[in-house]
Design a protein around this motif. Sequence first.
Motif, PDB file in Angstrom:
ATOM      1  N   GLN A  73       3.790 -12.043   4.709  1.00 18.21           N
ATOM      2  CA  GLN A  73       5.241 -12.146   4.699  1.00 18.21           C
ATOM      3  C   GLN A  73       5.882 -10.838   4.228  1.00 18.21           C
ATOM      4  N   ILE A  74       5.170 -10.106   3.379  1.00 19.04           N
ATOM      5  CA  ILE A  74       5.668  -8.850   2.825  1.00 19.04           C
ATOM      6  C   ILE A  74       4.639  -7.759   3.082  1.00 19.04           C
ATOM      7  N   LEU A  75       5.074  -6.662   3.695  1.00 19.13           N
ATOM      8  CA  LEU A  75       4.177  -5.540   3.980  1.00 19.13           C
ATOM      9  C   LEU A  75       4.906  -4.234   3.695  1.00 19.13           C
ATOM     10  N   ASN A  76       4.311  -3.426   2.829  1.00 18.52           N
ATOM     11  CA  ASN A  76       4.893  -2.143   2.445  1.00 18.52           C
ATOM     12  C   ASN A  76       3.862  -1.043   2.647  1.00 18.52           C
ATOM     13  N   LEU A  77       4.111  -0.173   3.621  1.00 21.55           N
ATOM     14  CA  LEU A  77       3.223   0.963   3.893  1.00 21.55           C
ATOM     15  C   LEU A  77       3.957   2.291   3.669  1.00 21.55           C
ATOM     16  N   SER A  78       5.032   2.274   2.922  1.00 20.28           N
ATOM     17  CA  SER A  78       5.883   3.453   2.767  1.00 20.28           C
ATOM     18  C   SER A  78       5.198   4.568   1.992  1.00 20.28           C
ATOM     19  N   SER A 137       8.843   3.135   5.779  1.00 19.38           N
ATOM     20  CA  SER A 137       9.636   4.336   5.559  1.00 19.38           C
ATOM     21  C   SER A 137       8.802   5.494   5.016  1.00 19.38           C
ATOM     22  N   HIS A 138       9.132   6.684   5.493  1.00 17.58           N
ATOM     23  CA  HIS A 138       8.508   7.928   5.009  1.00 17.58           C
ATOM     24  C   HIS A 138       6.983   7.810   4.971  1.00 17.58           C
ATOM     25  N   ALA A 139       6.431   7.179   5.990  1.00 21.10           N
ATOM     26  CA  ALA A 139       4.993   6.939   6.043  1.00 21.10           C
ATOM     27  C   ALA A 139       4.291   7.868   7.019  1.00 21.10           C
ATOM     28  N   GLY A 140       5.017   8.851   7.569  1.00 20.86           N
ATOM     29  CA  GLY A 140       4.403   9.802   8.483  1.00 20.86           C
ATOM     30  C   GLY A 140       4.319   9.328   9.910  1.00 20.86           C
ATOM     31  N   PHE A 141       4.891   8.156  10.218  1.00 23.90           N
ATOM     32  CA  PHE A 141       4.868   7.685  11.598  1.00 23.90           C
ATOM     33  C   PHE A 141       5.763   8.573  12.464  1.00 23.90           C
ATOM     34  N   VAL A 142       5.344   8.772  13.700  1.00 24.96           N
ATOM     35  CA  VAL A 142       6.073   9.665  14.602  1.00 24.96           C
ATOM     36  C   VAL A 142       6.241   8.987  15.957  1.00 24.96           C
ATOM     37  N   GLY A 143       7.081   9.595  16.809  1.00 28.62           N
ATOM     38  CA  GLY A 143       7.199   9.135  18.183  1.00 28.62           C
ATOM     39  C   GLY A 143       8.082   7.908  18.341  1.00 28.62           C
ATOM     40  N   ASN A 150       3.376   7.264   2.823  1.00 22.47           N
ATOM     41  CA  ASN A 150       2.032   7.688   3.178  1.00 22.47           C
ATOM     42  C   ASN A 150       2.150   8.743   4.278  1.00 22.47           C
ATOM     43  N   ASN A 151       1.030   9.123   4.894  1.00 21.38           N
ATOM     44  CA  ASN A 151       1.049  10.139   5.955  1.00 21.38           C
ATOM     45  C   ASN A 151       0.121   9.737   7.090  1.00 21.38           C
ATOM     46  N   PHE A 152       0.520   8.684   7.820  1.00 24.38           N
ATOM     47  CA  PHE A 152      -0.325   8.189   8.906  1.00 24.38           C
ATOM     48  C   PHE A 152      -0.376   9.148  10.085  1.00 24.38           C
ATOM     49  N   SER A 153       0.650   9.925  10.293  1.00 24.34           N
ATOM     50  CA  SER A 153       0.728  10.906  11.389  1.00 24.34           C
ATOM     51  C   SER A 153       0.305  10.307  12.734  1.00 24.34           C
ATOM     52  N   SER A 154       0.797   9.116  13.023  1.00 22.74           N
ATOM     53  CA  SER A 154       0.536   8.470  14.308  1.00 22.74           C
ATOM     54  C   SER A 154       1.746   7.633  14.679  1.00 22.74           C
ATOM     55  N   GLU A 155       1.764   7.114  15.902  1.00 20.69           N
ATOM     56  CA  GLU A 155       2.856   6.234  16.297  1.00 20.69           C
ATOM     57  C   GLU A 155       2.724   4.885  15.600  1.00 20.69           C
ATOM     58  N   ILE A 156       3.828   4.165  15.505  1.00 21.33           N
ATOM     59  CA  ILE A 156       3.785   2.814  14.942  1.00 21.33           C
ATOM     60  C   ILE A 156       3.066   1.905  15.938  1.00 21.33           C
ATOM     61  N   LEU A 176       0.838  -1.201   0.000  1.00 22.33           N
ATOM     62  CA  LEU A 176       0.000   0.000   0.000  1.00 22.33           C
ATOM     63  C   LEU A 176       0.874   1.252   0.000  1.00 22.33           C
ATOM     64  N   SER A 177       2.047   1.147  -0.585  1.00 20.86           N
ATOM     65  CA  SER A 177       2.946   2.298  -0.655  1.00 20.86           C
ATOM     66  C   SER A 177       2.386   3.362  -1.586  1.00 20.86           C
ATOM     67  N   GLY A 178       2.629   4.624  -1.210  1.00 19.33           N
ATOM     68  CA  GLY A 178       2.246   5.743  -2.061  1.00 19.33           C
ATOM     69  C   GLY A 178       0.758   5.856  -2.335  1.00 19.33           C
TER      70      GLY A 178
END
Length: 333
Positions: A107-112, A136-142, A114-120, A85-87
Motif C-alpha cells: 500500500q505504501i512504497l517509497n523509493l525516493s 521522487s529524486h530517485a534517478g529515474f529518466v525518460g 536513490n540513483n536508479f538511472s533507468s526508466e520507470i 527504501l528511500s535514501g
Amino acid sequence: MRIPHVSLLSFIFCYCFWIHHSVYYTGVSAQIVEDQQQSLLKLKNSLKFKTNKSTKLVSWNPSVDFCKWRGVACDEERQVTGLDLSGESIYGEFDNSSTLFTLQNLQILNLSDNNFSSEIPSGFNKLKNLTYLNLSHAGFVGQIPTEISYLTRLVTLDISSVSYLYGPPLKLENIDLQMLVRNLTMLRQLYMDGVIVTTQGNTWSNAFFQLVNLQELSMSDCNLSGPLDPSLTRLPNLSVIRLDQNNFSSPVPETFANFTNLTTLHLSSCELTGTFPEKIFQVATLSVLDLSFNYHLYGSLPKFPLNSPLQTLIVSGTNFSGAIPPSINNLGQ
C-alpha cells in the motif's frame, strides 16, 4: 443415551474435515509468509547499493523476522504492506523483472532519493493496492509510463525529478497529463516538480478537472506555459499550489481568491504580468505567498487583517510599490 450410528459417522467426518482444512490453511499461510520473505531477499540481492551508506537493506537478515526489518511494514496476516527504501544509495537498472512487483499487497512504497538511472518500469501497474507512491529524486529518466494511471487507489503520487544530474529528465511526451491522471480520482497530493510536460498553452490545468479531492499540487519547473488559467479553481480543496519556474506570461486570475482552503501559493519566476489581485491577500487561510522574480508583476501591499495567518511573504524582484501599511503589525506570525 446412545448416539445413532449415522450421527457418529457424521461427527467423525466433520471433525476430520476440520482438522484437514486447519492444517491445509495453516500450511498455505506459512507458505505465503515464506514467499514474502524470499521475495524481499531476492529484491535485496537484485539491487545494487552502497553498503556503507545503507541503513535498511544492509540490515535485512533472514534470521530475523522480516516484518521487523528496517523499512518493512506488515499487516496482521504478515503480508508486506509498506516498503521504504528511500535514501539507500541504490543505483543501476531497475526493470519489470524485479521481485518488488510480486509484493502485491503493498500500500505504501517509497523509493525516493536513490540513483536508479533507468526508466520507470511499467510493472508498477501490478501494485493495485498502492495508496502512496514516492519515486521522487530517485534517478529515474525518460518517459513516464501510462501504467501509473492504473493505480486507482493512489492518494499520494510523487514523481518529482532532478534527474538532469544523471541523464535526460523525466518527461510526459508521448502521453498527455490528462491521460496520466484520468483514473487517479482519489489523489490528494500530486508532486511533479522537474518533470518536463509537453502540453499546449493552458491545457495542462484542464487535465485535473476530475481530481476533486486534490489538496496539494506541485509542478515547479515543468515547462508549463500560459496563460495561468482560472480552471484550477474547479478544485475546491486545493490548499497548496506550487508552480514556480514556469512560463505563464499572464496575470494571476482574481478567482484564485476563491480557494477557501489555500495555505501556500508559490508563483516565483513565472513571467507573471499585470497587477496582482489584492483579494488573494485576504484569503483567511493563506500562510505562504511567494511572487518573487516576476519582473513585470505589479501590485501594492494591502491592509492586512487582524490575526492574519500569513507567515511568509516574498515580493522581491517584482514591481510592487507603494508604502508599507501600518497593518503589517497584524502579521504576528
